[in-house]
Design a protein around this motif. Sequence first.
Motif, PDB file in Angstrom:
ATOM      1  N   ASP A   1      50.099  39.314  35.317  1.00 39.48           N
ATOM      2  CA  ASP A   1      51.033  38.435  36.138  1.00 39.48           C
ATOM      3  C   ASP A   1      49.638  37.462  36.828  1.00 39.48           C
ATOM      4  OD1 ASP A   1      53.224  39.585  36.811  1.00 39.48           O
ATOM      5  OD2 ASP A   1      52.124  41.816  37.382  1.00 39.48           O
ATOM      6  N   TYR A   2      48.606  38.114  37.448  1.00 40.34           N
ATOM      7  CA  TYR A   2      47.614  37.074  37.611  1.00 40.34           C
ATOM      8  C   TYR A   2      47.230  35.996  36.631  1.00 40.34           C
ATOM      9  CZ  TYR A   2      42.701  35.978  39.233  1.00 40.34           C
ATOM     10  OH  TYR A   2      40.981  35.729  39.451  1.00 40.34           O
ATOM     11  N   TRP A   3      47.096  36.199  35.388  1.00 39.67           N
ATOM     12  CA  TRP A   3      46.793  35.195  34.337  1.00 39.67           C
ATOM     13  C   TRP A   3      47.589  34.465  34.187  1.00 39.67           C
ATOM     14  CZ3 TRP A   3      41.821  33.987  34.495  1.00 39.67           C
ATOM     15  CH2 TRP A   3      41.162  34.626  34.149  1.00 39.67           C
ATOM     16  N   GLY A   4      49.159  34.907  34.133  1.00 39.58           N
ATOM     17  CA  GLY A   4      50.420  33.850  34.272  1.00 39.58           C
ATOM     18  C   GLY A   4      49.931  32.821  35.640  1.00 39.58           C
ATOM     19  N   MET A   5      49.697  32.636  36.830  1.00 38.35           N
ATOM     20  CA  MET A   5      49.667  32.266  38.017  1.00 38.35           C
ATOM     21  C   MET A   5      48.362  30.980  37.718  1.00 38.35           C
ATOM     22  SD  MET A   5      52.199  32.350  40.517  1.00 38.35           S
ATOM     23  CE  MET A   5      51.448  31.964  41.513  1.00 38.35           C
TER      24      MET A   5
ATOM     25  N   HIS B   1      45.260  35.180  27.629  1.00 42.52           N
ATOM     26  CA  HIS B   1      44.358  36.577  28.306  1.00 42.52           C
ATOM     27  C   HIS B   1      42.891  37.510  28.486  1.00 42.52           C
ATOM     28  CE1 HIS B   1      45.365  41.012  30.082  1.00 42.52           C
ATOM     29  NE2 HIS B   1      47.120  40.513  30.411  1.00 42.52           N
ATOM     30  N   PRO B   2      42.488  37.372  29.479  1.00 49.33           N
ATOM     31  CA  PRO B   2      40.584  38.477  28.917  1.00 49.33           C
ATOM     32  C   PRO B   2      40.575  39.507  27.893  1.00 49.33           C
ATOM     33  CG  PRO B   2      41.267  38.405  31.345  1.00 49.33           C
ATOM     34  CD  PRO B   2      42.693  37.781  30.596  1.00 49.33           C
ATOM     35  N   ARG B   3      41.758  40.770  28.123  1.00 47.57           N
ATOM     36  CA  ARG B   3      42.230  41.917  27.949  1.00 47.57           C
ATOM     37  C   ARG B   3      42.731  41.621  26.538  1.00 47.57           C
ATOM     38  NH1 ARG B   3      45.749  45.847  28.256  1.00 47.57           N
ATOM     39  NH2 ARG B   3      45.804  44.702  30.346  1.00 47.57           N
ATOM     40  N   LYS B   4      44.681  40.962  26.503  1.00 50.06           N
ATOM     41  CA  LYS B   4      44.616  40.985  25.245  1.00 50.06           C
ATOM     42  C   LYS B   4      44.637  39.728  24.313  1.00 50.06           C
ATOM     43  CE  LYS B   4      49.040  42.836  27.789  1.00 50.06           C
ATOM     44  NZ  LYS B   4      50.428  43.266  28.339  1.00 50.06           N
TER      45      LYS B   4
ATOM     46  N   SER C   1      38.037  25.627  45.650  1.00 45.51           N
ATOM     47  CA  SER C   1      36.790  26.054  44.426  1.00 45.51           C
ATOM     48  C   SER C   1      37.164  25.327  43.663  1.00 45.51           C
ATOM     49  CB  SER C   1      38.490  27.670  44.465  1.00 45.51           C
ATOM     50  OG  SER C   1      39.179  27.704  45.424  1.00 45.51           O
ATOM     51  N   ARG C   2      36.893  25.901  42.574  1.00 45.40           N
ATOM     52  CA  ARG C   2      36.184  25.012  41.309  1.00 45.40           C
ATOM     53  C   ARG C   2      37.065  25.370  39.840  1.00 45.40           C
ATOM     54  NH1 ARG C   2      33.992  20.243  42.024  1.00 45.40           N
ATOM     55  NH2 ARG C   2      32.526  19.914  44.010  1.00 45.40           N
ATOM     56  N   THR C   3      37.619  26.874  40.108  1.00 50.23           N
ATOM     57  CA  THR C   3      37.974  27.567  38.490  1.00 50.23           C
ATOM     58  C   THR C   3      39.900  27.292  38.399  1.00 50.23           C
ATOM     59  OG1 THR C   3      37.976  30.155  38.682  1.00 50.23           O
ATOM     60  CG2 THR C   3      36.194  28.588  38.268  1.00 50.23           C
ATOM     61  N   PRO C   4      40.987  27.729  37.396  1.00 53.20           N
ATOM     62  CA  PRO C   4      42.581  28.255  37.628  1.00 53.20           C
ATOM     63  C   PRO C   4      42.231  29.122  38.225  1.00 53.20           C
ATOM     64  CG  PRO C   4      41.561  27.212  35.458  1.00 53.20           C
ATOM     65  CD  PRO C   4      40.303  27.677  36.463  1.00 53.20           C
ATOM     66  N   SER C   5      41.318  29.951  38.149  1.00 57.31           N
ATOM     67  CA  SER C   5      42.155  31.618  39.061  1.00 57.31           C
ATOM     68  C   SER C   5      41.386  31.698  40.316  1.00 57.31           C
ATOM     69  CB  SER C   5      41.126  32.548  38.002  1.00 57.31           C
ATOM     70  OG  SER C   5      39.542  32.458  38.210  1.00 57.31           O
ATOM     71  N   ASP C   6      40.435  31.367  40.093  1.00 55.26           N
ATOM     72  CA  ASP C   6      40.224  30.647  41.750  1.00 55.26           C
ATOM     73  C   ASP C   6      41.156  29.441  42.710  1.00 55.26           C
ATOM     74  OD1 ASP C   6      38.007  32.616  41.955  1.00 55.26           O
ATOM     75  OD2 ASP C   6      36.702  30.176  41.589  1.00 55.26           O
ATOM     76  N   TRP C   7      42.041  28.455  42.312  1.00 50.91           N
ATOM     77  CA  TRP C   7      42.612  28.112  42.515  1.00 50.91           C
ATOM     78  C   TRP C   7      43.743  29.100  43.205  1.00 50.91           C
ATOM     79  CZ3 TRP C   7      41.359  23.900  38.707  1.00 50.91           C
ATOM     80  CH2 TRP C   7      40.402  22.993  38.972  1.00 50.91           C
ATOM     81  N   SER C   8      44.698  29.642  41.380  1.00 49.60           N
ATOM     82  CA  SER C   8      45.623  30.280  42.036  1.00 49.60           C
ATOM     83  C   SER C   8      45.461  31.751  43.048  1.00 49.60           C
ATOM     84  CB  SER C   8      45.803  31.692  40.331  1.00 49.60           C
ATOM     85  OG  SER C   8      46.945  32.422  40.614  1.00 49.60           O
TER      86      SER C   8
ATOM     87  N   LEU D   1      46.934  32.403  50.508  1.00 49.78           N
ATOM     88  CA  LEU D   1      47.200  31.104  51.437  1.00 49.78           C
ATOM     89  C   LEU D   1      49.110  30.942  52.048  1.00 49.78           C
ATOM     90  CD1 LEU D   1      46.604  29.352  53.686  1.00 49.78           C
ATOM     91  CD2 LEU D   1      46.352  27.785  51.781  1.00 49.78           C
ATOM     92  N   PHE D   2      49.804  30.617  50.673  1.00 43.83           N
ATOM     93  CA  PHE D   2      51.482  30.516  51.166  1.00 43.83           C
ATOM     94  C   PHE D   2      51.900  32.367  51.014  1.00 43.83           C
ATOM     95  CE2 PHE D   2      49.394  26.546  49.177  1.00 43.83           C
ATOM     96  CZ  PHE D   2      48.733  25.453  50.935  1.00 43.83           C
ATOM     97  N   LEU D   3      51.752  32.798  49.953  1.00 40.82           N
ATOM     98  CA  LEU D   3      52.740  33.558  50.390  1.00 40.82           C
ATOM     99  C   LEU D   3      51.787  34.727  50.748  1.00 40.82           C
ATOM    100  CD1 LEU D   3      53.361  33.328  46.274  1.00 40.82           C
ATOM    101  CD2 LEU D   3      54.056  32.411  47.675  1.00 40.82           C
ATOM    102  N   GLY D   4      50.816  35.052  51.133  1.00 44.69           N
ATOM    103  CA  GLY D   4      50.319  36.404  51.551  1.00 44.69           C
ATOM    104  C   GLY D   4      50.024  36.995  51.093  1.00 44.69           C
ATOM    105  N   ILE D   5      49.564  36.508  49.357  1.00 45.85           N
ATOM    106  CA  ILE D   5      49.135  38.101  48.890  1.00 45.85           C
ATOM    107  C   ILE D   5      48.053  38.066  48.500  1.00 45.85           C
ATOM    108  CG2 ILE D   5      50.406  39.509  46.243  1.00 45.85           C
ATOM    109  CD1 ILE D   5      52.848  38.201  46.577  1.00 45.85           C
ATOM    110  N   ARG D   6      47.420  39.188  47.815  1.00 44.97           N
ATOM    111  CA  ARG D   6      45.801  39.442  47.211  1.00 44.97           C
ATOM    112  C   ARG D   6      46.087  39.754  45.801  1.00 44.97           C
ATOM    113  NH1 ARG D   6      42.580  41.635  53.006  1.00 44.97           N
ATOM    114  NH2 ARG D   6      43.576  40.532  54.502  1.00 44.97           N
ATOM    115  N   ILE D   7      46.190  38.597  45.219  1.00 47.83           N
ATOM    116  CA  ILE D   7      46.297  39.473  43.586  1.00 47.83           C
ATOM    117  C   ILE D   7      44.713  39.441  43.086  1.00 47.83           C
ATOM    118  CG2 ILE D   7      48.043  38.460  42.837  1.00 47.83           C
ATOM    119  CD1 ILE D   7      47.243  36.200  41.751  1.00 47.83           C
ATOM    120  N   GLN D   8      43.565  39.750  44.218  1.00 44.75           N
ATOM    121  CA  GLN D   8      41.916  39.321  43.534  1.00 44.75           C
ATOM    122  C   GLN D   8      41.906  40.686  42.182  1.00 44.75           C
ATOM    123  OE1 GLN D   8      43.556  38.486  46.433  1.00 44.75           O
ATOM    124  NE2 GLN D   8      41.306  36.819  47.643  1.00 44.75           N
ATOM    125  N   CYS D   9      42.852  41.697  42.757  1.00 46.60           N
ATOM    126  CA  CYS D   9      42.580  43.038  42.008  1.00 46.60           C
ATOM    127  C   CYS D   9      42.991  43.159  40.821  1.00 46.60           C
ATOM    128  CB  CYS D   9      43.030  44.217  42.669  1.00 46.60           C
ATOM    129  SG  CYS D   9      41.873  44.781  44.244  1.00 46.60           S
ATOM    130  N   ALA D  10      43.765  42.452  40.460  1.00 45.52           N
ATOM    131  CA  ALA D  10      44.655  42.064  39.284  1.00 45.52           C
ATOM    132  C   ALA D  10      43.721  41.457  37.724  1.00 45.52           C
ATOM    133  CB  ALA D  10      45.816  41.998  39.522  1.00 45.52           C
TER     134      ALA D  10
END
Length: 784
Positions: A466-470, A504-507, A430-437, A443-452
């Motif tokens: 939560d998404y951008w904090g990660m 944060h892209p919105r706030k 992957s190449r960006t902070p969001s993709d790495w997150s 992989l390690f938590l089994g959580i799909r946060i892409q929607c957020a």
Amino acid sequence: MITVIAVLALHAPGLDVYPPRIDLSGPRAEQRVGAPSEARLRVVDAKVARLVGSTVFPIGDGETTLVVESGGQSVRVPVRVKGATANAPLSFVREVIPTLTRTGCNMGACHGAQHGKGGFRLSLLGFDPDFDHVQIVKSAEGRRVVLSEPERSILVAKPAGVMEHAGGERFKVNSRHYELLRTWLEDGAPGPIKGEATLKGLEVWPTSRQMKIGQTQPIIVRAAWSDGTFDDVTPVAQFDALNESIAAVTPEGLITARGVGQTHIMVRFSGQARVVQITLPYGPPSNFDFPSNNLIDEKLVVAWKGLGLSPSPLADDADFLRRVYLDAIGTLPTPAEVRAFLAERDPKKREKVIDTLLDRPEFIDFWALKWGDLLRINRDLLQEKGMWSFHNWVRAALRDGKSVDAMARDILTAEGSTFTDGPANFYLASRTPSDWSETAVQLFLGIRIQCAKCHTHPFEKWTQDDYWGMAAFFSRLGTKTSQEFGLFGRETVVHLRPTGEVTHPRKGGVMKPTPLGSEATDDPTDRRKALAVWMTNKGNPFFARNIVNRFWAYTMGRGLVEPIDDMRETNPPSIPPLLDALATDFEKHNFDMKHLLRTIFRSRAYQLTSSPAPGNLADASNTYHTRYTRKRLTAEQLADAIDDVTGTREKYVGLPLGTRAIQMPDTKVRSFLMDVFGRPPRQITCECERVAQPNLAQALHLLNSDFLNRKIEMPAGRVAELLKSKKTPEQVVEELYLAALGRQPDEREKAAGLTWMNGLGGVREGAQDLLWVLINRRDFQFNR
């Protein structure tokens, strides 16, 4: 931090009443009461509160008691009322937005779509109240609201069917939802209030219920706010049945039991989600003798008896041996190994063979392949040197017995040359902070946060915050090229930068690195270190559960949570106590992968036959593991199994002769067989990449292509060598069955094999035909 509030219902023997205390604040407050359907309810002081059906409403400030009586028993619930006659304007965030969500106005198919509908756009499920208020009150020159005559407002007239509306009628004129929106407009359409209490969690009642077909059960939903207050939000909550053939639910939250089995009702409100477990046993409580080998069996027995299921018998030694060889080392046992195991009389022989397999070199080969899938070790993404570097690091970690948490920490905090520091290649896939997150979390938590990334997750509590904090944990990571391996070496170096933030892209504003569901944390030298510590901490609610669920699925054929990399509140495990117990045991043993596999393999549940028994026929999908789940051999297992049983060895391009399919460094080594049988391209972090579904191309490749015939007819192959050894036809048939199926042929099978070998084509052709038939059998291509 958002937390989930556990429900503590008040229990008297045989009498379940919810909630244990009622606090009504404001003139619109209400509280539904959960109690047995035959219970009698009464409010002691009618000047403080009144009862309509099973719902308590405020009348005047003060305290009173709700008395619930049933079956000669009674429960007294304290009731406190304040602000009963206060002039309290409606809250846009706590009341208006939930109403728009409940009526479907801001769902993805309506105005919550990316570009809205009919020129009107709202945030999906109301995740951005400030934006929504502007859109409702000010956009389109304010034509959607008429504050002086609320009934003429498009906001209420269209969904009520008074005006033409492409979305149809969403509520009736003068209905609860209509009146709430009309009153809000009458109050001047106030917007979000700065500092207003935020939602901290949900309570649902009941959390679980055992029912019979035809029975009904209402759900009560309470919102817990940051100011310590609770609201009954049942009228504006959303209810969805996960399996309507077992239990259906109305928009008002009334469950109707329809068929046997276990399912869940999903409850959502303002970005929070919970589930209610509904069980309709397959039969009366089971009574069977099932000696437990370990914690797995103990938890399963409780679940089976509660569901009215009973397990299949133990698999015989031959089936067990073939199964555990394939699951532990991805390899078939040899005929000699099968004979030795069947002849062994030691009652501990199954435990001993498990221990032996976990120490064999093929264990490293097979599980390095699996980790390669998870980590996307792929020369197209990493370059060939990077691919080999990462693959060799994984093999070394498995060889040295490195714990899973240590592997995760090494990968998360990796830096340096991708050609010499294997884990650094994780950051090339992957190449960006969001993709790495996203990759690290799935992989390690089994959580799909892409929607957020763009909006609050529609089926979970994760938000854009939560998404951008990660993502902020990876904001100071960079890559650069290096010429250490020559001008055209194309080496990449992963390095830390002194600065770098995620906004944060919105706030707007800089996001602090914040783990999911936790408080912000940082490390002065490398933010990823703080993330790695949190992620692999023994108190982390996600890490251990994710790993044990994955390995359970790899060995038992299906996960306790399915899909196995989609762990969320609204996708609960089939047997929660088992997942919790395995995760706790995994942590207790310091995330030791071999210990986890040994625990699974030694369980009596793993060693059951795959054939259904009368007591578990109703569980057709084997959700509750009352038998072993048959599973297709993976592409690499099948390729090696064909080589093993034919006595040949495929030569793979770029690799020395003798390299087995399970030893592949990546999935780009050319092999039509493995491609057609579903090996993953390793492009995305999803277990769904590996395809186990059958298709016509697979059948044609084994039935009609010269690939298999060529291997069977090899001069140095198994058939040729057996005939050279002067074995009798009976011995040849037996040897082929042992090699392919790991068992002796029965009398019918032996007679058919001898018929072919004694036919017109001769012994050689008959033996070749028999081997061709065995390879094309279902019980060869499946782990059973």
